[in-house]
Scaffold this motif. Structure first.
Motif, PDB file in Angstrom:
ATOM      1  N   TYR A 153      63.716  40.574  53.468  1.00 21.70           N
ATOM      2  CA  TYR A 153      63.716  39.508  52.466  1.00 21.70           C
ATOM      3  C   TYR A 153      64.720  38.428  52.870  1.00 21.70           C
ATOM      4  O   TYR A 153      65.877  38.724  53.158  1.00 21.70           O
ATOM      5  CB  TYR A 153      64.120  40.102  51.110  1.00 21.70           C
ATOM      6  N   TYR A 154      64.239  37.189  52.913  1.00 26.25           N
ATOM      7  CA  TYR A 154      65.129  36.044  53.168  1.00 26.25           C
ATOM      8  C   TYR A 154      65.358  35.309  51.862  1.00 26.25           C
ATOM      9  O   TYR A 154      64.404  34.992  51.161  1.00 26.25           O
ATOM     10  CB  TYR A 154      64.491  35.088  54.181  1.00 26.25           C
ATOM     11  N   ASN A 155      66.594  35.033  51.527  1.00 24.72           N
ATOM     12  CA  ASN A 155      66.836  34.207  50.339  1.00 24.72           C
ATOM     13  C   ASN A 155      67.096  32.759  50.780  1.00 24.72           C
ATOM     14  O   ASN A 155      66.920  32.424  51.962  1.00 24.72           O
ATOM     15  CB  ASN A 155      67.952  34.791  49.464  1.00 24.72           C
ATOM     16  N   GLU A 156      67.523  31.901  49.862  1.00 27.05           N
ATOM     17  CA  GLU A 156      67.614  30.465  50.157  1.00 27.05           C
ATOM     18  C   GLU A 156      68.702  30.140  51.194  1.00 27.05           C
ATOM     19  O   GLU A 156      68.829  29.005  51.629  1.00 27.05           O
ATOM     20  CB  GLU A 156      67.811  29.643  48.881  1.00 27.05           C
ATOM     21  N   ASN A 157      69.436  31.165  51.619  1.00 27.62           N
ATOM     22  CA  ASN A 157      70.468  30.956  52.632  1.00 27.62           C
ATOM     23  C   ASN A 157      69.861  30.583  53.995  1.00 27.62           C
ATOM     24  O   ASN A 157      70.462  29.837  54.760  1.00 27.62           O
ATOM     25  CB  ASN A 157      71.307  32.231  52.766  1.00 27.62           C
ATOM     26  N   VAL A 158      68.695  31.125  54.275  1.00 33.78           N
ATOM     27  CA  VAL A 158      68.005  30.767  55.520  1.00 33.78           C
ATOM     28  C   VAL A 158      66.820  29.880  55.142  1.00 33.78           C
ATOM     29  O   VAL A 158      65.845  30.346  54.571  1.00 33.78           O
ATOM     30  CB  VAL A 158      67.517  32.019  56.278  1.00 33.78           C
ATOM     31  N   VAL A 159      66.954  28.600  55.424  1.00 33.73           N
ATOM     32  CA  VAL A 159      65.917  27.649  55.016  1.00 33.73           C
ATOM     33  C   VAL A 159      65.034  27.314  56.209  1.00 33.73           C
ATOM     34  O   VAL A 159      65.441  26.625  57.124  1.00 33.73           O
ATOM     35  CB  VAL A 159      66.542  26.353  54.453  1.00 33.73           C
ATOM     36  N   GLY A 160      63.831  27.820  56.197  1.00 34.86           N
ATOM     37  CA  GLY A 160      62.842  27.457  57.209  1.00 34.86           C
ATOM     38  C   GLY A 160      61.625  26.931  56.495  1.00 34.86           C
ATOM     39  O   GLY A 160      61.510  27.018  55.263  1.00 34.86           O
ATOM     40  N   LEU A 161      60.710  26.393  57.257  1.00 32.90           N
ATOM     41  CA  LEU A 161      59.488  25.829  56.692  1.00 32.90           C
ATOM     42  C   LEU A 161      58.709  26.859  55.871  1.00 32.90           C
ATOM     43  O   LEU A 161      58.140  26.542  54.824  1.00 32.90           O
ATOM     44  CB  LEU A 161      58.646  25.307  57.858  1.00 32.90           C
ATOM     45  N   MET A 162      58.714  28.125  56.348  1.00 35.48           N
ATOM     46  CA  MET A 162      57.972  29.201  55.654  1.00 35.48           C
ATOM     47  C   MET A 162      58.456  29.395  54.226  1.00 35.48           C
ATOM     48  O   MET A 162      57.711  29.886  53.394  1.00 35.48           O
ATOM     49  CB  MET A 162      58.169  30.527  56.387  1.00 35.48           C
ATOM     50  N   GLN A 163      59.729  29.089  53.976  1.00 36.72           N
ATOM     51  CA  GLN A 163      60.253  29.198  52.613  1.00 36.72           C
ATOM     52  C   GLN A 163      60.107  27.870  51.882  1.00 36.72           C
ATOM     53  O   GLN A 163      59.739  27.816  50.715  1.00 36.72           O
ATOM     54  CB  GLN A 163      61.736  29.611  52.629  1.00 36.72           C
ATOM     55  N   MET A 187      57.991  25.558  52.131  1.00 37.76           N
ATOM     56  CA  MET A 187      56.627  25.119  51.786  1.00 37.76           C
ATOM     57  C   MET A 187      56.096  25.753  50.507  1.00 37.76           C
ATOM     58  O   MET A 187      55.017  25.390  50.032  1.00 37.76           O
ATOM     59  CB  MET A 187      55.672  25.451  52.941  1.00 37.76           C
ATOM     60  N   LEU A 188      56.844  26.711  49.933  1.00 40.92           N
ATOM     61  CA  LEU A 188      56.358  27.437  48.760  1.00 40.92           C
ATOM     62  C   LEU A 188      56.751  26.736  47.470  1.00 40.92           C
ATOM     63  O   LEU A 188      57.874  26.244  47.342  1.00 40.92           O
ATOM     64  CB  LEU A 188      56.948  28.849  48.744  1.00 40.92           C
ATOM     65  N   VAL A 189      55.833  26.718  46.506  1.00 33.33           N
ATOM     66  CA  VAL A 189      56.166  26.177  45.187  1.00 33.33           C
ATOM     67  C   VAL A 189      57.241  27.052  44.554  1.00 33.33           C
ATOM     68  O   VAL A 189      58.211  26.559  43.987  1.00 33.33           O
ATOM     69  CB  VAL A 189      54.908  26.117  44.290  1.00 33.33           C
ATOM     70  N   GLU A 190      57.060  28.383  44.657  1.00 35.49           N
ATOM     71  CA  GLU A 190      58.170  29.252  44.257  1.00 35.49           C
ATOM     72  C   GLU A 190      58.252  30.472  45.151  1.00 35.49           C
ATOM     73  O   GLU A 190      57.252  30.985  45.644  1.00 35.49           O
ATOM     74  CB  GLU A 190      58.082  29.641  42.779  1.00 35.49           C
ATOM     75  N   ARG A 191      59.513  30.894  45.358  1.00 37.17           N
ATOM     76  CA  ARG A 191      59.747  32.052  46.217  1.00 37.17           C
ATOM     77  C   ARG A 191      59.517  33.334  45.443  1.00 37.17           C
ATOM     78  O   ARG A 191      59.575  33.357  44.215  1.00 37.17           O
ATOM     79  CB  ARG A 191      61.213  32.047  46.676  1.00 37.17           C
ATOM     80  N   LEU A 192      59.301  34.388  46.190  1.00 36.10           N
ATOM     81  CA  LEU A 192      59.176  35.724  45.613  1.00 36.10           C
ATOM     82  C   LEU A 192      60.550  36.111  45.041  1.00 36.10           C
ATOM     83  O   LEU A 192      61.534  36.146  45.778  1.00 36.10           O
ATOM     84  CB  LEU A 192      58.809  36.653  46.765  1.00 36.10           C
ATOM     85  N   PRO A 193      60.649  36.366  43.721  1.00 37.06           N
ATOM     86  CA  PRO A 193      61.990  36.606  43.173  1.00 37.06           C
ATOM     87  C   PRO A 193      62.517  38.009  43.479  1.00 37.06           C
ATOM     88  O   PRO A 193      61.760  38.978  43.540  1.00 37.06           O
ATOM     89  CB  PRO A 193      61.782  36.429  41.662  1.00 37.06           C
ATOM     90  N   LEU A 194      63.831  38.080  43.659  1.00 35.12           N
ATOM     91  CA  LEU A 194      64.523  39.362  43.849  1.00 35.12           C
ATOM     92  C   LEU A 194      64.891  39.905  42.479  1.00 35.12           C
ATOM     93  O   LEU A 194      65.494  39.199  41.665  1.00 35.12           O
ATOM     94  CB  LEU A 194      65.790  39.128  44.690  1.00 35.12           C
ATOM     95  N   ASN A 195      64.517  41.158  42.192  1.00 34.05           N
ATOM     96  CA  ASN A 195      64.903  41.775  40.921  1.00 34.05           C
ATOM     97  C   ASN A 195      66.394  42.125  40.960  1.00 34.05           C
ATOM     98  O   ASN A 195      66.950  42.361  42.034  1.00 34.05           O
ATOM     99  CB  ASN A 195      64.082  43.050  40.681  1.00 34.05           C
ATOM    100  N   PRO A 196      67.042  42.182  39.780  1.00 32.39           N
ATOM    101  CA  PRO A 196      68.478  42.485  39.756  1.00 32.39           C
ATOM    102  C   PRO A 196      68.834  43.835  40.392  1.00 32.39           C
ATOM    103  O   PRO A 196      69.962  44.026  40.835  1.00 32.39           O
ATOM    104  CB  PRO A 196      68.804  42.504  38.253  1.00 32.39           C
ATOM    105  N   ASP A 197      67.870  44.748  40.469  1.00 28.46           N
ATOM    106  CA  ASP A 197      68.167  46.068  41.059  1.00 28.46           C
ATOM    107  C   ASP A 197      67.916  46.125  42.569  1.00 28.46           C
ATOM    108  O   ASP A 197      67.873  47.210  43.155  1.00 28.46           O
ATOM    109  CB  ASP A 197      67.359  47.161  40.341  1.00 28.46           C
ATOM    110  N   GLY A 198      67.721  44.950  43.190  1.00 27.97           N
ATOM    111  CA  GLY A 198      67.559  44.938  44.648  1.00 27.97           C
ATOM    112  C   GLY A 198      66.155  45.281  45.112  1.00 27.97           C
ATOM    113  O   GLY A 198      65.940  45.579  46.285  1.00 27.97           O
ATOM    114  N   THR A 199      65.188  45.221  44.198  1.00 28.61           N
ATOM    115  CA  THR A 199      63.794  45.437  44.586  1.00 28.61           C
ATOM    116  C   THR A 199      63.026  44.130  44.418  1.00 28.61           C
ATOM    117  O   THR A 199      63.535  43.167  43.828  1.00 28.61           O
ATOM    118  CB  THR A 199      63.101  46.510  43.704  1.00 28.61           C
ATOM    119  N   VAL A 200      61.795  44.123  44.919  1.00 28.56           N
ATOM    120  CA  VAL A 200      60.884  43.009  44.686  1.00 28.56           C
ATOM    121  C   VAL A 200      59.583  43.598  44.141  1.00 28.56           C
ATOM    122  O   VAL A 200      59.143  44.664  44.594  1.00 28.56           O
ATOM    123  CB  VAL A 200      60.648  42.216  45.991  1.00 28.56           C
TER     124      VAL A 200
END
Ligand SMILES: [Mg+2]
Length: 372
Positions: free
Chosen positions: A315-325, A327-340
């Motif tokens: 999982y990449y969060n907004e710390n690594v900004v590439g085109l693949m991230q 280009m998305l209207v919204e990113r896949l959210p990380l749940n508070p318990d460290g799962t998706v």
């Protein structure tokens, strides 16, 4: 019956604000080759891979082969595309096949109203992730690295990944030690050398990394060095993960049957698409080798949760900004318990920000039946 009526192929390229470096390479640009398949009724499916001009050209060349075929005959279409004599056995042309295959699965989801996760079997609804980062960067010292990893933990991650391999062993060990000191014993640390080591160095490193209790040692060796991987695995010091540079079911058969790997990092955008990924997952599962896909989380969340052998999601969060991230209207959210959790929307459930993509467009072409 829906048939393939139109294939739009587009190539996008953006420049990283700051180049990022792993054990072996420095990345200055982020590139995406996007495929949109449309049937005669106007229903669409999208597939994309990290790709350059060669991948773009390969998709343009192969796409006419499948024009007019029924969109729900994905195995038949794959068989038409995978012609080693014409396209090569492994490499960038396999990425081109991957983009087309992924778009067909998305299209099937749109048609049936089911997510790709459900189409593939829907084994579980969420999975733990590790946040990937820890790149080498200009001006980034050990304390900034530790801070970065602590930030990931603060956001909920129970596992983090960092790069090694660009510095002498002793210096990289200090970096891993600093991260261990920062995150404590409850957080899993994964290290990734991107194939930077010789076999003897990797064996030494594995013993030292065992003392730091790493979760896995990823790509210590080049993808070609299967004899070295076999030795590392026999040593048994740490869990050995690789596969992000392997292609097709045949390549993974050799990794697995050759006893070179503890965890498979199969990437559907590289190895031949979703159709091929699920075959790799089944074969790995028969050997009780867990699968932890490499790369694009929006696609792989559907795959790793669909099969019984899924271990963890990169999982990449907004710390690594590439085109693949970007280009998305919204990113896949990380749940508070460290799962998706897997999105329930039809297909891949991904919406693209066309205004972002328009800024980075290099070339685009639409193939229609008359060109087939
Ligand atoms: Mg890697």
């Amino acid at each position: 019956m829906a048939v393939i009526d139109r294939i739009q192929v587009s190539w996008y390229r953006s420049t990283f604000p700051t180049p990022i470096t792993n054990g072996k390479y420095t990345y200055t640009v982020s590139q995406v080759v996007m495929v949109e398949i449309t049937d005669q009724d106007g229903a669409t499916g999208i597939g994309w891979v990290s790709g350059n001009a060669t991948v773009y050209q390969a998709v343009l060349e192969w796409a006419p082969q499948i024009m007019g075929m029924a969109t729900d005959t994905i195995e038949r279409i794959y068989d038409r595309l995978y012609q080693p004599k014409l396209i090569g056995r492994k490499g960038l042309s396999t990425r081109a096949v991957s983009a087309l295959d992924i778009a067909l699965w998305d299209h099937l989801g749109q048609q049936t109203g089911l997510s790709v996760h459900r189409l593939l079997g829907g084994y579980r609804d969420s999975i733990p992730v590790y946040i990937a980062g820890g790149y080498y960067q200009e001006g980034k010292g050990v304390s900034q690295l530790a801070e970065e990893m602590l930030g990931y933990v603060a956001s909920g991650a129970k596992a983090v990944k960092m790069k090694i391999g660009a510095l002498p062993l002793s210096q990289d060990l200090l970096r891993v030690q600093a991260v261990r000191d920062a995150v404590g014993d409850e957080v899993d640390i994964l290290v990734d050398a991107n194939g930077a080591y010789r076999t003897d160095m990797a064996r030494q490193m594995a013993r030292r990394l065992a003392d730091l209790r790493v979760f896995w040692f990823e790509e210590p060796l080049s993808a070609e060095n299967l004899a070295g991987y076999r030795l590392l695995r026999q040593d048994g010091a740490v869990t050995i993960a690789h596969g992000e540079n392997e292609y097709t079911r045949y390549g993974f058969r050799d990794l697995i049957a050759g006893q070179t790997v503890d965890v498979i990092n199969a990437d559907a955008q590289v190895l031949g698409g979703i159709s091929e990924w699920r075959k790799v997952a089944s074969f790995a599962n028969a050997y009780e080798i867990p699968i932890a896909p490499h790369g694009n989380q929006e696609i792989h969340i559907h795959l790793v949760t669909a099969v019984p052998g899924g271990l963890i999601l990169e999982y990449y969060n907004e710390n690594v900004v590439g085109l693949m991230q970007e280009m998305l209207v919204e990113r896949l959210p990380l749940n508070p318990d460290g799962t998706v959790s897997v999105p329930n929307a039809p297909g891949l459930g991904v919406h693209l920000d066309q205004s972002v993509l328009a800024r980075y467009l290099v070339a685009s072409e639409t193939i229609r039946p008359s060109q087939a």
